[in-house]
Design an enzyme around this catalytic site. Sequence first.
Site, PDB file in Angstrom:
ATOM      1  N   ARG A 115       0.851  -1.193   0.000  1.00 56.03           N
ATOM      2  CA  ARG A 115       0.000   0.000   0.000  1.00 56.03           C
ATOM      3  C   ARG A 115       0.886   1.242   0.000  1.00 56.03           C
ATOM      4  NH1 ARG A 115      -1.685   0.699   4.398  1.00 56.03           N
ATOM      5  NH2 ARG A 115      -1.029  -1.153   5.503  1.00 56.03           N
ATOM      6  N   TYR A 148      -1.679  -3.752  -6.674  1.00 55.16           N
ATOM      7  CA  TYR A 148      -1.407  -4.432  -5.401  1.00 55.16           C
ATOM      8  C   TYR A 148      -2.629  -4.441  -4.459  1.00 55.16           C
ATOM      9  CZ  TYR A 148      -0.105  -5.442  -0.726  1.00 55.16           C
ATOM     10  OH  TYR A 148      -0.118  -5.995   0.525  1.00 55.16           O
ATOM     11  N   GLY A 169      -4.268  -4.018  -1.225  1.00 52.36           N
ATOM     12  CA  GLY A 169      -5.051  -2.960  -0.603  1.00 52.36           C
ATOM     13  C   GLY A 169      -5.274  -1.741  -1.492  1.00 52.36           C
ATOM     14  N   LYS A 205      -9.686  -2.735   1.982  1.00 48.96           N
ATOM     15  CA  LYS A 205      -9.409  -1.583   2.831  1.00 48.96           C
ATOM     16  C   LYS A 205     -10.197  -0.339   2.392  1.00 48.96           C
ATOM     17  CE  LYS A 205      -6.968  -3.887   5.595  1.00 48.96           C
ATOM     18  NZ  LYS A 205      -5.636  -4.358   5.460  1.00 48.96           N
ATOM     19  N   HIS A 212     -10.232  -2.580  11.780  1.00 46.89           N
ATOM     20  CA  HIS A 212      -9.136  -3.412  11.265  1.00 46.89           C
ATOM     21  C   HIS A 212      -8.842  -4.491  12.308  1.00 46.89           C
ATOM     22  CE1 HIS A 212      -4.721  -3.476   9.587  1.00 46.89           C
ATOM     23  NE2 HIS A 212      -5.481  -4.366   8.992  1.00 46.89           N
ATOM     24  N   SER A 254      -1.014  -3.548  10.356  1.00 46.13           N
ATOM     25  CA  SER A 254      -0.654  -4.452   9.264  1.00 46.13           C
ATOM     26  C   SER A 254       0.635  -5.202   9.586  1.00 46.13           C
ATOM     27  CB  SER A 254      -0.465  -3.654   7.976  1.00 46.13           C
ATOM     28  OG  SER A 254      -1.653  -2.972   7.670  1.00 46.13           O
ATOM     29  N   ALA A 255       0.621  -6.497   9.294  1.00 45.95           N
ATOM     30  CA  ALA A 255       1.766  -7.379   9.516  1.00 45.95           C
ATOM     31  C   ALA A 255       2.204  -7.419  10.986  1.00 45.95           C
ATOM     32  CB  ALA A 255       2.943  -7.000   8.613  1.00 45.95           C
ATOM     33  N   CYS A 256       1.231  -7.366  11.899  1.00 52.88           N
ATOM     34  CA  CYS A 256       1.536  -7.449  13.331  1.00 52.88           C
ATOM     35  C   CYS A 256       0.808  -8.595  14.024  1.00 52.88           C
ATOM     36  CB  CYS A 256       1.236  -6.123  14.021  1.00 52.88           C
ATOM     37  SG  CYS A 256       2.396  -4.820  13.563  1.00 52.88           S
ATOM     38  N   GLY A 257       0.306  -9.556  13.248  1.00 48.21           N
ATOM     39  CA  GLY A 257      -0.127 -10.795  13.890  1.00 48.21           C
ATOM     40  C   GLY A 257      -1.612 -11.123  13.903  1.00 48.21           C
ATOM     41  N   ASN A 287      -2.200 -14.644  12.217  1.00 49.92           N
ATOM     42  CA  ASN A 287      -1.636 -15.671  13.098  1.00 49.92           C
ATOM     43  C   ASN A 287      -2.502 -15.912  14.327  1.00 49.92           C
ATOM     44  OD1 ASN A 287       1.334 -16.782  12.517  1.00 49.92           O
ATOM     45  ND2 ASN A 287       1.035 -14.799  11.513  1.00 49.92           N
ATOM     46  N   ASP A 314      -8.914  -9.970   9.372  1.00 50.13           N
ATOM     47  CA  ASP A 314      -8.432  -8.626   9.033  1.00 50.13           C
ATOM     48  C   ASP A 314      -9.447  -7.511   9.297  1.00 50.13           C
ATOM     49  OD1 ASP A 314      -6.101  -7.214   7.931  1.00 50.13           O
ATOM     50  OD2 ASP A 314      -7.418  -6.674   6.273  1.00 50.13           O
ATOM     51  N   ARG A 343       2.264 -12.269  -0.382  1.00 41.87           N
ATOM     52  CA  ARG A 343       0.959 -12.618   0.199  1.00 41.87           C
ATOM     53  C   ARG A 343       0.368 -13.861  -0.441  1.00 41.87           C
ATOM     54  NH1 ARG A 343      -1.451  -8.863   4.208  1.00 41.87           N
ATOM     55  NH2 ARG A 343       0.198  -7.328   4.441  1.00 41.87           N
ATOM     56  N   ARG A 349       3.479  -3.557  17.790  1.00 40.41           N
ATOM     57  CA  ARG A 349       4.824  -4.121  17.736  1.00 40.41           C
ATOM     58  C   ARG A 349       5.721  -3.157  18.495  1.00 40.41           C
ATOM     59  NH1 ARG A 349       7.414  -7.676  13.791  1.00 40.41           N
ATOM     60  NH2 ARG A 349       5.464  -8.221  12.778  1.00 40.41           N
ATOM     61  N   GLY A 401       1.283 -19.894  19.066  1.00 41.42           N
ATOM     62  CA  GLY A 401       0.366 -20.748  19.822  1.00 41.42           C
ATOM     63  C   GLY A 401       0.353 -20.421  21.318  1.00 41.42           C
TER      64      GLY A 401
HETATM   65  P1  GTP Z   1      -2.018  -7.787   7.619  1.00 44.84           P
HETATM   66  O1  GTP Z   1      -2.519  -8.868   6.720  1.00 44.84           O
HETATM   67  O2  GTP Z   1      -0.993  -6.925   6.966  1.00 44.84           O
HETATM   68  O3  GTP Z   1      -3.107  -6.975   8.216  1.00 44.84           O
HETATM   69  O4  GTP Z   1      -1.156  -8.526   8.777  1.00 44.84           O
HETATM   70  P2  GTP Z   1      -1.545  -9.346  10.088  1.00 44.84           P
HETATM   71  O5  GTP Z   1      -1.825  -8.441  11.226  1.00 44.84           O
HETATM   72  O6  GTP Z   1      -2.577 -10.371   9.764  1.00 44.84           O
HETATM   73  O7  GTP Z   1      -0.166 -10.078  10.456  1.00 44.84           O
HETATM   74  P3  GTP Z   1       0.289 -11.610  10.361  1.00 44.84           P
HETATM   75  O8  GTP Z   1      -0.489 -12.500  11.289  1.00 44.84           O
HETATM   76  O9  GTP Z   1       0.323 -12.001   8.940  1.00 44.84           O
HETATM   77  O10 GTP Z   1       1.776 -11.529  10.938  1.00 44.84           O
HETATM   78  C1  GTP Z   1       2.762 -10.733  10.361  1.00 44.84           C
HETATM   79  C2  GTP Z   1       4.137 -11.139  10.838  1.00 44.84           C
HETATM   80  O11 GTP Z   1       4.195 -11.137  12.261  1.00 44.84           O
HETATM   81  C3  GTP Z   1       4.516 -12.551  10.383  1.00 44.84           C
HETATM   82  O12 GTP Z   1       5.844 -12.543   9.921  1.00 44.84           O
HETATM   83  C4  GTP Z   1       4.388 -13.369  11.643  1.00 44.84           C
HETATM   84  O13 GTP Z   1       5.242 -14.475  11.636  1.00 44.84           O
HETATM   85  C5  GTP Z   1       4.697 -12.374  12.747  1.00 44.84           C
HETATM   86  N1  GTP Z   1       3.995 -12.728  14.007  1.00 44.84           N
HETATM   87  C6  GTP Z   1       2.672 -12.999  14.142  1.00 44.84           C
HETATM   88  N2  GTP Z   1       2.366 -13.346  15.422  1.00 44.84           N
HETATM   89  C7  GTP Z   1       3.518 -13.289  16.118  1.00 44.84           C
HETATM   90  C8  GTP Z   1       3.859 -13.545  17.508  1.00 44.84           C
HETATM   91  O14 GTP Z   1       3.033 -13.899  18.348  1.00 44.84           O
HETATM   92  N3  GTP Z   1       5.165 -13.348  17.842  1.00 44.84           N
HETATM   93  C9  GTP Z   1       6.110 -12.955  16.928  1.00 44.84           C
HETATM   94  N4  GTP Z   1       7.367 -12.791  17.356  1.00 44.84           N
HETATM   95  N5  GTP Z   1       5.831 -12.720  15.618  1.00 44.84           N
HETATM   96  C10 GTP Z   1       4.552 -12.883  15.222  1.00 44.84           C
HETATM   97  C1  SPV Z   2      -2.775  -4.671   5.391  1.00 44.80           C
HETATM   98  O1  SPV Z   2      -1.826  -4.051   4.904  1.00 44.80           O
HETATM   99  O2  SPV Z   2      -3.279  -4.393   6.499  1.00 44.80           O
HETATM  100  C2  SPV Z   2      -3.349  -5.812   4.656  1.00 44.80           C
HETATM  101  C3  SPV Z   2      -2.931  -6.011   3.276  1.00 44.80           C
HETATM  102  O3  SPV Z   2      -4.193  -6.526   5.180  1.00 44.80           O
HETATM  103  S1  SPV Z   2      -3.716  -4.897   2.210  1.00 44.80           S
HETATM  104  O4  SPV Z   2      -4.864  -5.562   1.581  1.00 44.80           O
HETATM  105  O5  SPV Z   2      -2.761  -4.527   1.179  1.00 44.80           O
HETATM  106  O6  SPV Z   2      -4.178  -3.743   2.918  1.00 44.80           O
HETATM  107 MN    MN Z   3      -4.687  -5.790   7.308  1.00 43.46          MN
END
Ligand code: GTP
Ligand code: SPV
Ligand code: MN
Length: 597
Positions: free
Chosen positions: A70, A198, A200, A207, A227, A249-252, A255, A278, A367, A398, A492
Amino acid sequence: MTSTLDALNRWVDDVAALTRPARIHWCDGSQDEYRDLIAVMLERGDLIELNQATHPGCYLHRSDPQDVARVEKLTLVCHPDRDDAGPNNQWMDPHEAHARIDALFEGCMAGRTLYVVPYCMGPIGSPLARCGVEITDSPYVVANMRIMTRMGKAALQRIEREGHFVKGLHSTGELDPERRWIMHFPEELSIKSYGSGYGGNALLGKKCHALRIASHQARQEGWLAEHMLILGIENPEGEIHYIAAAFPSACGKTNLAMLIPPEGYRNQGWKIWTVGDDICWMTPGEDGRLWAINPEAGYFGVAPGTSEKTNPNALAMLHRNAIFTNVAVTADMQPWWEGLTSGTPATDWQGRDHDPAAGPAAHPNSRFTVAASQCPSWSPEAESAQGVPISAIVFGGRRQSLVPLVFEARNWTHGVLVGASMASETTAAATGQVGVVRRDPMAMKPFCGYNYADYFAHWLSFDTPNAKLPSIFHVNWFRKDADGHFLWPGFGENMRVLEWMLKRVTGQAQGRETPIGILPGEGELDLDGLGLDRATLDPLFEVDRAGWQSELEAIRAYLDDYGPRMPKALRDELQRVSDALQADLQESSTPRKAAAS
Ligand code: GTP
Ligand code: SPV
Ligand code: MN
């Protein structure tokens, strides 16, 4: 023909007159149509077939290397009045914005197919769901929209019945970063996106619609577009409590949404159900609780870091019918990314022979797109028309220092402040520097379609006499030691934190009052078998008084940026926390012993 479909047809005609496509295709969402789209893309080289023996129905798309995330600088929220967009958004006057982007759209679909994509965000029969139509010239976008939304005939029928829909116009244009905008017109319920293919930026249901436009509608209509992931926690008694969690985004989120409890928990009968990973739309029900739906039908998840160890559920769903974007491939054409414990990358995300010295093989923001129902922990409640009742809301970021593993807000107002105070280190999900701490209230910084001050006021407004609001927590899985190692095992093991939250929600844990909120009391959070020593545990459960004083000053300065529009209740709450911290500092000049083990 009804007037809604007339209006839709007129809009398609107008767009076609502007963009001049070679042909127009109305998407019905069928399997045949999807198969044809894939065939077109394979032929054009937009998709590469992956190993069909190991990954049937899986394909790889390689983005332009300048178009892999994005772009927040080019993402605009165009209210007529700049103050309605707020300091949290990039803004342009709507007239000027339309003129600028329409100039780019002029003739841009020459030789291309214009696809009309009707979609529904949320279960097709849900009163909480909302529809939209995306016009795009990208078959990749159409294929992704089919996985990510309820796309096609049924959505079109609902649009015809309802009489309204969000309009999204998208073209990949020339993929030139200098000729790229993602514009939102909340008052017009419309979106225009040019120059990016791309996620988002281009899958406008996600989004752009489900957060930026929907957050604006939600404010007017008394609900919340967030979100957030949604998950169900089933306890050994078979009761399921649902929680919603906002991490940037990308903070878990993905997972946590798919967490598999540690063995001891599984043996006792604990289980996690995935409703969404999401986005979450929440509305107060007649019973006073917040009821939530996941507006999406698929996951657009981060590939790197997804492994048998971290997220086995995600890995299990990625062996069939998935589209991969910007991952690497092995010599026998299996998808590969950093974090996988088997396989060797032969070709990197740009299609070059992989050279470890040249950086990661998969792009850090590579992705997967896959249907939600393919997840082994997928909850059938994701199809429920009324949604699921939310027992707890979790905020998290984070933060390598200061912020403890978990704490609970005292009440709703304090919880809104905790959400408004969120900060997180930036990630590869957006272009720009990675690892810089920035304020990201409720993980909505890139997605709130209006002024944050009004958004916080909207959150505060849910605290009515009849409301049975969820408890609010804050978590941080990302604390690091001096050598840069994560202190908390995460993934986990985060189940342990979820269990403590449930104990709080159901009145089975007392907690420990601190100025910033309620932390786990001695012995309340199960750490059995983790083998963590004091040096690791203490920072996870301590409240660094001096550190928090500077943090509160930074939060105060941030809230002040919004001027008089910022709700007084939030400033007062910050003052209360600050006073409590001050009193605590004076009372004990010696540091408190950390608890919770
Ligand atoms: P978006 O799709 O961008 O919104 O991301 P998201 O919030 O769904 O994040 P996602 O679960 O894909 O995790 C992003 C990154 O964080 C990955 O590289 C994971 O491995 C890492 N991660 C997720 N959970 C944990 C955790 O509990 N501990 C650690 N150290 N890293 C984590
Ligand atoms: C994010 O960045 O929070 C995502 C991927 O979930 S995107 O669809 O590009 O926004
Ligand atoms: Mn997201």
